[in-house]
Scaffold this active site. Structure first.
Site, PDB file in Angstrom:
ATOM      1  N   HIS A 307      -8.243  -1.368   0.188  1.00  0.00           N
ATOM      2  CA  HIS A 307      -8.294  -2.770  -0.197  1.00  0.00           C
ATOM      3  C   HIS A 307      -9.643  -3.334   0.206  1.00  0.00           C
ATOM      4  O   HIS A 307     -10.188  -2.952   1.238  1.00  0.00           O
ATOM      5  CB  HIS A 307      -7.170  -3.569   0.484  1.00  0.00           C
ATOM      6  CG  HIS A 307      -6.900  -4.855  -0.197  1.00  0.00           C
ATOM      7  ND1 HIS A 307      -7.618  -5.997   0.075  1.00  0.00           N
ATOM      8  CD2 HIS A 307      -6.020  -5.173  -1.174  1.00  0.00           C
ATOM      9  CE1 HIS A 307      -7.173  -6.957  -0.706  1.00  0.00           C
ATOM     10  NE2 HIS A 307      -6.213  -6.500  -1.473  1.00  0.00           N
ATOM     11  N   ASP A 364       0.535  -2.660  -3.744  1.00  0.00           N
ATOM     12  CA  ASP A 364       1.013  -2.003  -4.960  1.00  0.00           C
ATOM     13  C   ASP A 364       1.577  -0.614  -4.729  1.00  0.00           C
ATOM     14  O   ASP A 364       2.117  -0.013  -5.649  1.00  0.00           O
ATOM     15  CB  ASP A 364      -0.130  -1.920  -5.984  1.00  0.00           C
ATOM     16  CG  ASP A 364      -0.371  -3.267  -6.609  1.00  0.00           C
ATOM     17  OD1 ASP A 364       0.606  -4.013  -6.745  1.00  0.00           O
ATOM     18  OD2 ASP A 364      -1.522  -3.571  -6.945  1.00  0.00           O
TER      19      ASP A 364
HETATM   20  N1  CMC Z   1      -8.853   6.877  -2.905  1.00  0.00           N
HETATM   21  C1  CMC Z   1      -9.892   7.614  -2.442  1.00  0.00           C
HETATM   22  N2  CMC Z   1     -11.018   7.106  -1.930  1.00  0.00           N
HETATM   23  C2  CMC Z   1     -11.108   5.758  -1.866  1.00  0.00           C
HETATM   24  C3  CMC Z   1     -10.069   4.917  -2.319  1.00  0.00           C
HETATM   25  C4  CMC Z   1      -8.907   5.509  -2.847  1.00  0.00           C
HETATM   26  N3  CMC Z   1      -7.892   4.762  -3.273  1.00  0.00           N
HETATM   27  N4  CMC Z   1     -10.430   3.624  -2.144  1.00  0.00           N
HETATM   28  C5  CMC Z   1     -11.661   3.651  -1.609  1.00  0.00           C
HETATM   29  N5  CMC Z   1     -12.067   4.949  -1.435  1.00  0.00           N
HETATM   30  C6  CMC Z   1     -13.322   5.404  -0.809  1.00  0.00           C
HETATM   31  C7  CMC Z   1     -14.503   5.241  -1.749  1.00  0.00           C
HETATM   32  O1  CMC Z   1     -14.705   6.406  -2.519  1.00  0.00           O
HETATM   33  C8  CMC Z   1     -15.625   4.970  -0.781  1.00  0.00           C
HETATM   34  O2  CMC Z   1     -15.975   6.202  -0.191  1.00  0.00           O
HETATM   35  P1  CMC Z   1     -17.515   6.475   0.254  1.00  0.00           P
HETATM   36  O3  CMC Z   1     -17.799   5.454   1.311  1.00  0.00           O
HETATM   37  O4  CMC Z   1     -17.511   7.871   0.730  1.00  0.00           O
HETATM   38  O5  CMC Z   1     -18.333   6.282  -0.998  1.00  0.00           O
HETATM   39  C9  CMC Z   1     -14.957   4.124   0.325  1.00  0.00           C
HETATM   40  O6  CMC Z   1     -13.574   4.527   0.302  1.00  0.00           O
HETATM   41  C10 CMC Z   1     -15.059   2.613   0.113  1.00  0.00           C
HETATM   42  O7  CMC Z   1     -14.552   2.325  -1.203  1.00  0.00           O
HETATM   43  P2  CMC Z   1     -15.065   1.152  -2.122  1.00  0.00           P
HETATM   44  O8  CMC Z   1     -14.754   1.478  -3.542  1.00  0.00           O
HETATM   45  O9  CMC Z   1     -16.479   0.821  -1.757  1.00  0.00           O
HETATM   46  O10 CMC Z   1     -14.162  -0.031  -1.598  1.00  0.00           O
HETATM   47  P3  CMC Z   1     -13.936  -1.397  -2.346  1.00  0.00           P
HETATM   48  O11 CMC Z   1     -13.646  -2.398  -1.301  1.00  0.00           O
HETATM   49  O12 CMC Z   1     -15.065  -1.683  -3.283  1.00  0.00           O
HETATM   50  O13 CMC Z   1     -12.649  -1.098  -3.260  1.00  0.00           O
HETATM   51  C11 CMC Z   1     -10.424  -0.913  -4.031  1.00  0.00           C
HETATM   52  C12 CMC Z   1     -11.368  -1.523  -2.974  1.00  0.00           C
HETATM   53  C13 CMC Z   1      -9.038  -1.545  -3.885  1.00  0.00           C
HETATM   54  C14 CMC Z   1     -10.954  -1.240  -5.441  1.00  0.00           C
HETATM   55  C15 CMC Z   1     -10.372   0.627  -3.817  1.00  0.00           C
HETATM   56  O14 CMC Z   1      -9.898   0.912  -2.514  1.00  0.00           O
HETATM   57  C16 CMC Z   1      -9.529   1.337  -4.864  1.00  0.00           C
HETATM   58  O15 CMC Z   1     -10.048   1.670  -5.940  1.00  0.00           O
HETATM   59  N6  CMC Z   1      -8.191   1.557  -4.571  1.00  0.00           N
HETATM   60  C17 CMC Z   1      -7.316   2.159  -5.550  1.00  0.00           C
HETATM   61  C18 CMC Z   1      -6.854   1.095  -6.551  1.00  0.00           C
HETATM   62  C19 CMC Z   1      -5.847   0.147  -5.970  1.00  0.00           C
HETATM   63  O16 CMC Z   1      -4.890   0.538  -5.307  1.00  0.00           O
HETATM   64  N7  CMC Z   1      -6.053  -1.157  -6.256  1.00  0.00           N
HETATM   65  C20 CMC Z   1      -5.112  -2.201  -5.843  1.00  0.00           C
HETATM   66  C21 CMC Z   1      -5.702  -3.141  -4.838  1.00  0.00           C
HETATM   67  S1  CMC Z   1      -4.416  -4.175  -4.108  1.00  0.00           S
HETATM   68  C22 CMC Z   1      -3.950  -5.187  -5.377  1.00  0.00           C
HETATM   69  C23 CMC Z   1      -4.914  -6.308  -5.587  1.00  0.00           C
HETATM   70  O17 CMC Z   1      -4.985  -7.192  -4.705  1.00  0.00           O
HETATM   71  O18 CMC Z   1      -5.600  -6.285  -6.620  1.00  0.00           O
END
Ligand code: CMC
Length: 428
Positions: A307, A364
Site C-alpha cells: 500500500h 482488498d
Molecule cells: N508484489 C510484489 N512486489 C511489490 C508489490 C506487490 N504487490 N507491491 C510493491 N512491490 C515492490 C515493488 O516492486 C518495489 O520493489 P523495489 O523497491 O525492489 O523496486 C517496492 O515494493 C515498492 O513498490 P512501489 O510500487 O514503489 O510502491 P507504491 O507505493 O508505488 O505502490 C501499490 C503501492 C498498492 C500500487 C503496490 O503495492 C501494488 O501494486 N500492490 C498490488 C496491487 C494492490 O493490491 N492494490 C490495492 C491497493 S489497496 C486499495 C486501494 O486503496 O486502492
C-alpha cells in the site's frame, strides 16, 4: 516549532511557510515558490505532495490508524450503519436520530431510475464490464437532472445531487449486473435498508423474490463502511480535480469510478480472486507465485499486497480478515481459495522481500473472499468498492467546493526537443 523553512538556491534564500495539521503533520507551503524563484517542485505519483487540506479522514500509515472525522474505523465498523457513516463523512458529524431518519427517508425516496435509462442499458453489449457501464450511467445522470448540475449556483442543487447519487448508485450497479446476465431489471423496494435493497435487486428475479440473510447484510454493511473514504488517492484526487473545474458532482464521481477501476487501485479486489483462482488451478503452490512476485524480470505482483501509505498493517485488512472468517463460518462456506490466501499471507509475512519492503495484505486481499461468499460475481467486486467509496468522493468534492479551491493544474519539467524548423515530408 519554526513556522517556516529556508530554501537556499543560487545565492538566494526563500522562506517556505510551514503548515501544520490537527494531528501535527507538517507540510511546506510551496504555492508561491515559482513566483519568487522560478522553481517548481517535481514529485511523480505525488508520493510526497499534499494537494489539499482536508478535515475528513486521518490516516497514519506507520501506526495503522484510520479515522473518519476523528472516529476510529474499528468503532464505526462495529457499531455504525453505512448510511450513518456516509452522513458523517459528507456533513462532518454523526447524525442525531431526527437527521438520520430524514437522511434515510430521502435516500429511500430517490432510489428509482428514470425509465429511459433502460434504453441506455440495452445499448451495452452483455459482456460490458459493469464498471464501464456504471461510470457511463453516472455521467448520464447529468442528462436526466440538468436542473441540479451547477455546483456553485445553489446549495440546494448540491444537496439534491448528493441524495440522488447516494440513492441511485445501488440501483444502477444492480442494473449493470442484471443487464450483463440478461435478466429483467428489478425496481428498488423502499421498505428495505440500503444494503438489503441492493442485494435484493442483485439476486431477486420476477419469478422469485430474495430475502437477504442478516449475516450477509451485516457483512456488506461492514465492507461498505471500510471502503467509505481513504483521504487523497487516485480516485478521490481525480474526483476533486475534475470538480475543481466546476464540473457537476455526477461528472466528477463518474471520473472517480473510472480511476478506481484499475488493478493497482480498486480493481485489485477482482485481481486478487483471479490470482488465487490461477494459483488453485495451477496446483495450489503459493510459493511458486511468491517467487514470481519477487522476480524483477516478471511483471507479476502479489495482488492485495502493499500500500502506498500503510507500511505496517492496513487496519481495514485486519477487520476484513476477521469478517471473512465469521461470514464463511456462519454461512457454512468452505472455500479452498481462503486456504490459499492464508498460506500466501503466512509465507509473504515471513519472507524478507516482503518484510523489507513493508508489504502487508491490504483491504482488498480478503474483501473478494467475502464477496464470493455473498455470491457477488467477480467482475462486480470493484463496483462494490465504488458503492462503498461514494460517500468519500461526495464528501471530498463538497469540501473542495466549499473551500473554493482553485482549478487543479499541475506543472511539469519539459524534457522534449528544443525548437527546430519544420521540414517538408519529402526531406524526412
Ligand atoms: N508484489 C510484489 N512486489 C511489490 C508489490 C506487490 N504487490 N507491491 C510493491 N512491490 C515492490 C515493488 O516492486 C518495489 O520493489 P523495489 O523497491 O525492489 O523496486 C517496492 O515494493 C515498492 O513498490 P512501489 O510500487 O514503489 O510502491 P507504491 O507505493 O508505488 O505502490 C501499490 C503501492 C498498492 C500500487 C503496490 O503495492 C501494488 O501494486 N500492490 C498490488 C496491487 C494492490 O493490491 N492494490 C490495492 C491497493 S489497496 C486499495 C486501494 O486503496 O486502492
Amino acid at each position: 516549532m519554526s513556522d517556516f523553512a529556508e530554501l537556499h538556491f543560487e545565492g538566494e534564500v526563500y522562506k517556505l511557510p510551514v503548515v501544520e495539521g490537527t494531528e501535527n503533520e507538517k507540510a511546506l507551503d510551496i504555492s508561491k515558490l515559482r513566483g519568487q524563484s522560478g522553481l517548481i517542485t517535481i514529485d511523480p505519483g505525488y508520493k510526497n505532495t499534499g494537494s489539499t487540506e482536508s478535515a475528513i479522514t486521518f490516516l497514519d500509515g506507520e501506526k495503522g490508524i484510520l479515522r473518519y472525522r476523528g472516529y476510529p474505523i474499528e468503532q464505526l465498523a462495529e457499531k455504525s450503519s453505512f448510511l450513518e457513516v456516509a452522513f458523517l463523512i459528507i456533513y462532518g458529524e454523526l447524525p442525531n436520530a431526527e437527521e438520520l431518519k430524514k437522511w434515510e427517508t430521502e435516500i429511500t425516496y430517490h432510489t428509482l431510475i428514470h425509465e429511459d435509462f433502460k434504453v441506455l442499458l440495452e445499448g451495452f453489449p452483455s459482456n460490458a464490464h459493469p464498471m464501464g457501464v456504471l461510470s457511463s450511467c453516472v455521467t448520464a445522470l447529468t442528462a436526466f437532472y440538468p436542473d441540479s448540475l451547477d455546483p456553485v449556483r445553489s446549495k440546494d442543487e448540491v444537496r439534491i445531487s448528493i441524495v440522488r447519487l447516494m440513492a441511485k448508485l445501488p440501483t444502477l450497479a444492480s442494473w449493470a449486473y442484471k443487464n450483463e446476465i440478461g435478466q429483467p431489471l428489478l425496481y428498488p423496494k423502499n421498505s428495505m435498508d440500503y444494503a438489503s435493497n441492493f442485494l435484493r435487486m442483485m439476486f431477486a428475479t420476477p419469478a422469485e423474490d430474495f430475502d437477504p440473510d442478516p449475516v450477509v447484510v451485516n457483512a456488506l454493511n461492514t465492507l461498505l463502511i471500510l471502503h467509505a473514504d481513504h483521504e487523497q488517492n487516485c480516485s478521490t484526487s481525480t474526483v476533486r480535480i475534475v470538480g475543481s473545474s466546476h464540473a457537476s458532482l455526477y461528472a466528477s464521481v463518474s471520473a472517480g469510478i473510472n480511476a478506481l477501476w484499475g488493478p493497482l487501485h480498486g480493481g485489485a479486489n477482482q485481481a486478487v480472486i483471479e490470482m488465487l483462482e490461477a494459483i488453485k488451478s495451477d496446483g495450489g503452490d503459493a510459493d511458486k507465485y511468491l517467487a514470481k512476485a519477487k522476480d524483477k524480470d516478471d511483471p507479476f505482483r502479489l495482488m492485495g499486497f502493499g500500500h502506498r501509505v500503510y507500511k505496517n498493517f492496513d487496519p481495514r485488512a485486519r477487520i476484513i480478515k476477521k469478517a471473512a472468517d465469521d461470514v464463511l463460518g456462519k454461512l457454512g462456506v468452505n472455500d479452498p481459495i481462503l486456504d490459499i490466501a492464508k498460506k500466501l499471507e503466512e509465507s509473504a509475512l515471513s519472507d524478507p522481500y516482503f518484510v523489507e519492503r513493508k508489504l502487508y495484505p491490504n483491504v482488498d486481499f480478503y474483501s473478494g473472499i467475502i464477496y464470493r461468499a455473498l455470491r457477488i460475481p467477480t467482475n462486480m467486486f470493484t463496483v462494490m468498492f465504488a458503492l462503498g467509496r461514494l460517500p468519500g468522493w461526495i464528501g471530498q468534492w463538497k469540501e473542495m467546493r466549499e473551500n473554493n479551491e482553485p482549478i487543479g493544474r499541475p506543472r511539469q519539467v519539459y524534457t522534449g526537443e528544443n525548437e527546430r524548423d519544420y521540414t517538408d515530408v519529402s526531406k524526412r
